[in-house]
Design a protein around this motif. Structure first.
Motif, PDB file in Angstrom:
ATOM      1  N   ARG A   1      33.896   0.178-172.838  1.00 22.92           N
ATOM      2  CA  ARG A   1      35.190   0.850-172.987  1.00 22.92           C
ATOM      3  C   ARG A   1      35.215   2.162-172.212  1.00 22.92           C
ATOM      4  O   ARG A   1      36.242   2.525-171.619  1.00 22.92           O
TER       5      ARG A   1
ATOM      6  N   LYS B   1      38.469   2.419-169.873  1.00 27.67           N
ATOM      7  CA  LYS B   1      39.603   3.021-170.587  1.00 27.67           C
ATOM      8  C   LYS B   1      40.528   3.832-169.687  1.00 27.67           C
ATOM      9  O   LYS B   1      41.757   3.789-169.870  1.00 27.67           O
TER      10      LYS B   1
ATOM     11  N   ASP C   1      42.380   1.392-179.612  1.00 30.91           N
ATOM     12  CA  ASP C   1      41.041   0.944-179.963  1.00 30.91           C
ATOM     13  C   ASP C   1      41.094  -0.253-180.906  1.00 30.91           C
ATOM     14  O   ASP C   1      40.307  -1.194-180.786  1.00 30.91           O
TER      15      ASP C   1
END
Length: 381
Positions: free
Chosen positions: A290, A294, A302
């Motif tokens: 992540r 991201k 999330d």
């Protein structure tokens, strides 16, 4: 590894020399073949480069497919390696393609060296060492996905070019060719037969969860390149970090499928003393991934991401169950494939635990518990 000499290996070396000579414009000689294994339909060897007219490394890896392997599969691997080799050095997922020829069904790759197999690292009793390894795994996945987001058209173009290299017959190269997508779809099609066979009823929405996860192969917000089988058996750790090998089914798909695949396959390789740390290790892998993606995928929360990964993982666990119930003990060299019923039972238990831990999965957590119990009775009475 053992130095080998037989008719098949000699033929592979000669073919590799010919492919390299075309690239170099001059003769290239290879010798000292070492058997690196293969899939049954392929031969993989390491060879020394005796003549080095194009500044090759001292050794190369040669992968040759037999004549029974579909041309589309060889084409896909060649295109996948071409695509991955063109990525920035930091984002390359594995070895580079030096030369290839579709008609000869052969690829010549850079040698990653001996390194350390991920399977060996996962078997360590040092939980901190394992945590560093799975974090590096997640980071490597994330770097690859981040670097290839939006690159699907480039990959398609390479598929067309690679197909035309064999005389203009590039038709149907995007058609289904017996890979993991077909297998996953077949497993969901067999949903009712499997439940009837093991005598279990699942919540009404369980099948819909699997069908929705199937769409991640063709749709999804974060479509990125994947070698396809990103399980521990296909990972080597060397001086450059985590390296993914074997691109036979390389394709673009939603990146959550890769993270879920890693989470579904690595726990079976953990040492007994490290198994209690499994949930923390899962979190380390997912968080590392992540962290890399991201910035490019800010729209998903999330929780939304955790839900998507859970559902994708449910599909992988379902597929491994389908293979085992069907009695399919050959023809699959995926890390996901197993002939050990205990591994499949653990995957269902791990799936339920992960859903509880992240508070995702909804009624499929109940489905996972029911599957585990029904399969235990089915296999062990």
């Amino acid at each position: 590894m053992t130095v080998i000499a037989d008719e098949r290996i000699t033929s592979v070396l000669e073919a590799a020399e010919g492919v390299l000579a075309k690239r170099a414009g001059t003769a290239v000689r290879l010798d000292g073949p070492e058997d690196l294994g293969g899939t049954g339909r392929s031969t993989v060897i390491r060879a020394r480069v005796l003549d080095n007219p194009v500044s090759l490394d001292r050794t190369v890896v040669v992968k040759a497919f037999d004549q029974q392997t579909p041309a589309s599969q060889v084409l896909r691997e060649i295109a996948s390696y071409r695509y991955a080799t063109a990525l920035p050095t930091r984002s390359r997922p594995g070895p580079q393609l030096l030369a290839s020829e579709l008609e000869a069904r052969i690829l010549v790759l850079t040698d990653l060296g001996h390194g350390r197999p991920m399977v060996e690292l996962l078997g360590s009793n040092d939980a901190d060492e394992v945590e560093r390894g799975v974090s590096a795994w997640g980071q490597a996945l994330g770097r690859m996905h981040a670097a290839t987001l939006g690159g699907e058209e480039d990959f398609r173009t390479l598929m067309h070019i690679s197909g035309k290299d064999r005389g203009g017959t590039a038709s149907r190269i995007f058609a289904s060719d017996g890979g993991i997508v077909d297998e996953a779809a077949a497993s969901v099609d067999a949903y009712e037969q499997i439940l009837e066979r093991i005598d279990v009823e699942l919540p009404a929405g369980a099948r819909e969860t699997l069908e929705n996860s199937l769409r991640l192969f063709d749709e999804g917000d974060f479509r990125a390149f994947s070698p396809a089988d990103v399980g521990p058996e296909n990972i080597l750790i060397n001086g450059d970090g985590v390296q993914f090998m074997d691109y036979e089914w390389g394709e673009f798909r939603d990146a959550a499928l890769d993270v879920a695949y890693a989470l579904a396959t690595f726990p079976a390789r953990l040492a007994v003393d490290v198994v209690p740390e499994r949930l923390e290790l899962e979190k380390s892998l997912a968080d590392a991934w992540r962290g890399e993606v991201k910035p490019l995928w800010p729209s998903i929360s999330d929780r939304g991401l955790a839900e998507r990964i859970f559902h994708a993982r449910a599909l992988w666990v379902w597929l491994s169950t389908y293979w085992l119930i069907r009695g399919d003990s050959s023809g699959h060299d995926w890390a996901l494939h197993t002939t050990d019923a205990r591994v499949v039972l653990s995957r269902w238990a791990d799936l339920a635990d992960s859903g509880d831990s992240y508070d995702v999965g909804g009624e499929f957590i109940d489905a996972a518990d029911r599957m585990q119990e029904a399969l235990r009775i089915y296999w062990f009475g």
